[in-house]
Structure formats: C-alpha cells, structure tokens
Design an enzyme around this catalytic site. Structure first.
Site, short mmCIF file in Angstrom:
data_model
loop_
_atom_site.label_atom_id
_atom_site.label_comp_id
_atom_site.label_asym_id
_atom_site.label_seq_id
_atom_site.Cartn_x
_atom_site.Cartn_y
_atom_site.Cartn_z
N SER A 174 0.83 -1.19 0.03
CA SER A 174 0.00 -0.07 -0.06
C SER A 174 0.79 1.19 0.05
O SER A 174 1.54 1.58 -0.91
CB SER A 174 -0.94 -0.09 1.29
OG SER A 174 -2.03 0.86 0.83
N GLU A 218 -9.72 -5.44 -3.28
CA GLU A 218 -8.84 -4.18 -2.84
C GLU A 218 -9.85 -3.48 -2.33
O GLU A 218 -9.33 -2.57 -1.34
CB GLU A 218 -7.95 -3.75 -4.05
CG GLU A 218 -6.87 -4.41 -4.47
CD GLU A 218 -5.68 -4.49 -3.55
OE1 GLU A 218 -5.73 -3.89 -2.29
OE2 GLU A 218 -4.69 -5.06 -3.83
N HIS A 264 -7.69 -5.98 0.83
CA HIS A 264 -6.16 -5.45 0.75
C HIS A 264 -5.71 -5.63 1.91
O HIS A 264 -5.95 -5.50 3.18
CB HIS A 264 -6.65 -3.74 0.91
CG HIS A 264 -5.69 -2.79 0.94
ND1 HIS A 264 -4.73 -2.68 -0.67
CD2 HIS A 264 -4.96 -1.97 1.62
CE1 HIS A 264 -3.80 -1.57 -0.09
NE2 HIS A 264 -3.91 -1.33 1.08
#
Length: 702
Positions: free
Chosen positions: A327, A453, A567
């Site tokens: 990320s 995600e 995610h």
C-alpha cells in the site's frame, strides 16, 4: 482524541456514507493537478471529516476527496510478541549532515517529553568484540539478542538501532539528520517506538481492525531500524528491507503481522525494517527550509544509506538489497525507484498493492500548502500564506498528538491529509512524467494486487450501507446512489458510463453483484489499474517484471465472508505467520505461506521468483511482458496464469473515461434514475447510445 468522539462531534449520521467513494471520484483523473493518496486506505480516521470541512473544501478547486486507509492496528501486550517497547536518547543534538553538506548545531532541552518508566538504552561497556551479538556500526557498538521463531529456528535480532537524530523541537518537520556517534555499547534488544499517529477505534477491539494499530509507545523519537539475521550467521546474504503501509498517516514496522523471524529463518535472508515519520509530522509541506515536505521519504532514504554502509557487518550483501512494501509502503518503494537520491541505494523492488500513479499517492505543492495552513488554523497557529515561518514556529510548539488529531480537518473530503509532494529535492517531477520519459531505476520488479482491494475502505466509509456483518447486500437503487456519491465531480455522461461499466447485465438487479461492483470500482481505480500501469511501463523498458493476483482468503479471517480477499490479506503469508501453530492456520495454508516466502526470497536473491531448477512445489511464474501481460494467480492449489488482470476495466479508467469527460464537458446529460424502470437494462439504452456516439466522436474525430 478518540476517533469515536470525532465522529460524534464532526459528523451527523447522514454524512457518514458520503465519505467513501468521493475519493474514487474521477476528480483526480480529470484534474491532473492533484494526485490523491495504503493498508496503505480507508481508515477510521476518515470519519473525522465533518460537514463544515466539506463546505470549506469548495473554497479551493485543489481540495479533493479524502479516502482514508485503515492500516493501523493492535496493541499487543503479549510477552511473546516479537516487538516490545523502549525509548532512549540524549537531549542535545549536533546536526552534521555529511550527505547534504549541512553543518549547524541546535539543542533539544531536557524538558522534551518522555514516556514514564522508559530510560536511555545504554549497557555497560564490558562487552567484547568476540561477542557475536555485539556489532560495531559506523556510529558505535550495539548489542542484539537471540530469538526463537515459531518454527523453533533461531535468529539474531538488533532492534531499535538509531539511524537518525530524534526529530524533536527545531527538527520537527525537517529532513532527518544522521545519528550521532555514541560510546559504550547500545542495547538494541527491544523494539522502537512507533511514530506519532492516530489509532483506529471505529470497530472497538475487533481484531480485523486493531491488528494494524501501533503496538509500541507513540513518540516523535521514533527513527530507528531493525535487523533480523538467520542463524548460523550468513555471509553476503540477500537483504529484504520492509517499508510499512498506512496511507502515510499511520503504520509501524513493529506489528505482529510483520514478525521478521519466520521469513529470515526459513529463507536464509536478512530482514530489515525501519520506522519513518507519518502524518503531518512526516509530510507537512510549506516549501520552506523549516517545512520542506517529504520528511518521511527522507527518513526512509537515510535508513537506506544506513543499510548500504552497515549491513555487511551483519552478514548482509549491500549489493543485493530488495525493497518491499504494501500500500503506502509500496508507493514509497516506487518513489525510491523514481528518485535520483535513492536509485543507487538498492537493487530490486517488490510492490504489493501500490503504485506512484495511484490517485492518493501525491498532491500538488499548492494543495499541500493549503492543507498545512488549514492545520495551523485548526490548532490556533498563524496561518497567513505570506508569513509561513510564523506558522511553522507555532506548529513546532504544539503537542504532536494535537497535530495528528486535527489534521483530518485540513482538507475537503476523502484524501489522506499529508502525503508526498513534488518538492524539487526527493522528486523533481510527477511520477507520470518520470514514467513517460523513462527517468526511473531500470531493474527487476515483482508487483500485484488482491481480488477485493476496495472493500476494506468502503466498510469504513459507507458504514450505513456496508455493515460489518454477514448477509449484507446492495439494491439497485443503493448501487446507483453510491455511484453518485462516489463520483461527485464528474458530469452525468461520465457517471452513467461508470454505472454501465460496473453493472452485471446478466442480472442487473442482483444485490450481491451490485455490492461486489462497488468493491471492484474502488479497487480498480485506487489499486489494480495503477499497479497494472506501473508494471506495463516497466515491461516496456525491457525490465524483468513478475506480476501476481492474490486470491486466497484465510480460513480464520474475522471479516464477513462477502469481503473476500481484502487489501493487505497477503501480508500474513509473506512473513510466514501461518507457520505459527498457535494461530490456528490449516496445513494447506502453512504450505501456501512457504510457497509465497520462497517466491519473494528467490526474487530478492536472484531477481527471479522461480527456483534455479523446476519444482513441483513452486509453479513456474512467467514474466509479465509489454505484450503478453501475464500474471500468476497466487491461491491455494492453483497454477492459473492469466493476462492483465482486469484489462478492460483499467482501459475504461485510464483511456476511455478521460476522453468521454473531455468530449462531454459542455453537455447536459440527464442523470440515471434512482430507481430503475421495469427493466434495468432498458433504462440505459439512450445513455448507452450517447456514450457510444461520443466515443466514436473522440476516437475518429468525426
């Protein structure tokens, strides 16, 4: 201040569901001057954005959507945890930056706040050079400790090694200064503080959220590095340097899920991690020497220089350093690939769910300055744009917790408040321009994204619609309303095009399909398509690129089943958490984690995740070329190789939609009805005809 309190104070219930998808709004695609910016997005802190700030956002066209990542997690007091807290350091600092040629002296007075019960970390000087746990670094001697991995294998660990002077007092907001030398032997046996940040309390003690909260004390004195080495001590081992995510507003290297012991001991690699400043303390920008911006990136850069100069003392090979991050950590890795200051400090890169072209990765200098002044106003500091030094001087006197508690009111809606900026030092130009011109480090990369995600962030933003419980569905009316809230800055034609692209036309009223479409909309726009774009550009330059799509959902995942593979779900497997028998992973998940660790470590060692000789345990991972665009699906019992992923949807966001908006900027298009007529499919016929016509106009210039 607790997030719950901020939610109550700043938000009425009707505003909660307006917070998400605005960051998905195409505004940053359409207005290139601002690039929004983890486990890097959607965090509890987004709830701090109140309606009064939404109104103030209209004062500036550069104020954009605020999508916050909930990448903050659990306070784990367990005595067996890999990381446990400590603090240390003297009060005066001598600023000698040999790298930048800066010489000056400043002092931090003894009134600097410290946490009670924590003392300076110096041991007696009776250690000898024959002690294998005592290492002589370029700044002085440090003593490490021997730890046991869950598998029973031993590692040597040095935790909390200072690589920079504490950024306190007059050093707040500034670029870091190298650590001073010390005498005696410094104890490096306990993990470092986490940098000051807000903590996620939205879902109480729910482990799926709290696992990302910092688990060591919060302090501005946080610039430390950790080194974990397998036993017996290797020679010239490959080095894997982890950069944590958290939307640039949160995160810490000490999380239990990042436990370095298993990866280091199973794969015979040296695992390094670093702390860097986050939030306003790490990324406040006013374009002055006192607040130059990108301090958090310069922290990382200084840590990379420490690794280059010292890792050989631990048995590491400075010519085989691989950065890996997830990320905002992956965005950080990518920015080191772009920055001329960092390119020569490492060799390879692994980017998990992050790219420098993500709409939340950077903001313009103008927007960054505006946010800094809004923060100054929020904490009762001078905020005159013609007297920036007064603002900085005042901000330095404020309690750091007061700053991070107030920074979410410094912007309009749905953006991380303080993120990287093109500062003219670390970054000379936008990532898009660097990629287009080929001005980036030519090297091997491994990158990819997860199948769902978007859900992590939607749950935090559309709290009334997507509740944290089983059986949640979305009606067609709710789907259409969510798309409108998600894209407030685009015209009717563009909004209807988004609806058309993400509608399941076999069953347009299917409530599960409508719910899943929102996830794909968020995930494609913020993650998958930007990862694809970065991989494609690297492949076009002839670099070795390996791409994955992560598809495994842990059987013990605490989130509702409909959230899928969210995610950050791959991180546990990258660090070998399933091999800890106390955590209840099944045998096939343990084997899967071994496979992931082997792929990652092979890449770190050779630039290729595949073994030197074919193995039935490790399916062949094909290269991702500019024309083939192959990716490997990473899941239990699968060897599927696809192309893309999601090429059509990414072409929609990156190519078609900007052209459509440009072609229809002066047209009035009737918005889609809130409730579809008798048939959802027939209600869009006229819109579809218009969209197709406009695309033809754009494509063929007729």
């Amino acid at each position: 201040m607790e997030i719950r309190g901020l939610i109550t104070r700043l938000l009425g219930p009707c505003h909660l569901r307006h917070l998400i998808l605005c960051s998905l709004g195409l505004y940053s695609i359409l207005v290139q001057s601002v690039h929004c910016r983890h486990h890097d997005i959607g965090s509890s802190v987004a709830h701090q954005l109140g309606s009064k700030y939404s109104q103030s956002s209209s004062l500036s066209s550069s104020s954009q959507s605020s999508s916050s990542l909930a990448e903050e997690a659990t306070l784990n007091k367990d005595s067996d945890a890999f990381f446990t807290p400590y603090i240390g350091h003297g009060d005066s600092v001598r600023i000698v930056d040999a790298e930048l040629g800066t010489l000056e002296r400043e002092h931090i007075h003894s009134t600097t706040t410290r946490r009670r019960g924590l003392t300076r970390r110096e041991s007696s000087s009776d250690a000898t050079d024959s002690d294998p746990l005592v290492i002589t670094t370029d700044k002085g001697k440090i003593r490490g400790t021997t730890l046991e991995a869950p598998s029973g294998k031993k590692v040597d660990a040095w935790m909390g090694i200072p690589y920079a002077q504490p950024p306190l007092g007059p050093l707040r907001f500034r670029h870091p200064r190298p650590a001073e030398r010390w005498t005696g032997v410094l104890n490096a046996t306990k993990p470092p503080n986490s940098c000051v940040q807000i903590v996620d309390t939205v879902f109480g003690d729910f482990p799926g959220a709290t696992m990302w909260n910092p688990n060591t004390p919060l302090s501005e004195d946080c610039l430390y590095i950790n080194v974990v080495v397998p036993r017996p001590r290797p020679k010239n081992a490959a080095v894997m340097l982890w950069i944590f995510g958290g939307g640039f507003y949160s995160g810490t290297a000490t999380l239990d899920v990042y436990d370095h012991r298993t990866l280091a001991s199973e794969e015979n690699v040296i695992v390094v991690s670093l702390q860097y400043r986050v939030a306003s303390l790490g990324f406040l920008f006013l374009g002055t020497p006192e607040a130059p911006g990108n301090a958090g990136l310069f922290d990382q850069n200084l840590a990379l220089r420490w690794v280059r100069d010292n890792i050989h003392r631990f048995g590491g090979d400075p010519s085989r350093v691989t950065l890996f991050g997830e990320s905002a950590g992956a965005v950080s890795v990518s920015l080191h690939l772009l920055s001329a200051l960092s390119r020569d400090l490492f060799q390879r890169a692994i980017l998990q769910s992050g790219s420098p072209t993500a709409p939340w990765a950077l903001v313009s200098r103008e927007e960054a300055t505006l946010r800094a002044l809004r923060l100054a106003e929020a904490v009762n500091c001078p905020h005159d744009a013609t007297k920036l030094s007064d603002a900085v001087e005042c901000l330095r006197t404020k309690d750091p917790n007061e700053l991070v508690d107030n920074e979410w009111g410094t912007l309009g809606i749905c953006e991380f408040p303080f993120v990287p900026v093109v500062d003219g030092a670390f970054l000379d130009e936008t990532p898009q321009r660097s990629l287009a011109s080929g001005r980036f480090k030519k090297t091997d990369i491994l990158t990819g994204s997860n199948t769902e995600e978007g859900y992590y962030f939607i749950i935090y933003y559309l709290t009334e619609l997507l509740r944290k419980e089983e059986g949640v569905t979305v009606t067609r009316e709710e789907f259409l309303q969510a798309v409108r809230e998600l894209n407030p800055y685009v015209n009717g034609a563009a909004r209807q095009a988004i609806v058309f692209e993400y509608t399941d036309w076999i069953e347009p009223d299917n409530p599960n399909s409508n719910r899943d479409a929102l996830d794909k909309m968020v995930g494609d726009y913020h993650f998958t398509c930007n990862v694809n774009e970065f991989a494609q550009r690297y492949a076009e330059e002839g670099n070795n690129v390996f791409m994955y799509l992560y598809t495994h959902r842990s059987k013990g995942n605490p989130w509702p089943r409909w959230t899928g593979v969210m995610h950050g779900d791959e991180i546990n497997y990258v660090f070998g958490e399933p091999l800890n028998s106390a955590l209840g992973y099944q045998d096939d998940e343990k084997d899967f984690s071994r496979k992931i660790m082997r792929y990652w470590s092979n890449f770190a060692k050779t630039g290729n995740p595949n073994p030197s000789t074919p193995s039935v345990d490790l399916p062949e991972w094909p290269k991702h070329t500019a024309h083939g665009r192959h990716y490997l699906e990473l899941g239990l019992n699968t060897t599927f190789v696809g192309r893309g992923p999601r090429l059509r949807q990414c072409a929609f966001w990156k190519k078609y939609l900007p052209q459509l908006v440009a072609a229809t900027s002066n047209l009035q298009v009737t918005p889609a009805p809130s409730v579809p007529c008798e048939s959802s499919s027939t209600s869009y016929r006229s819109t579809l005809l218009l969209i197709v016509t406009l695309l033809l106009v754009t494509r063929f210039k007729i």
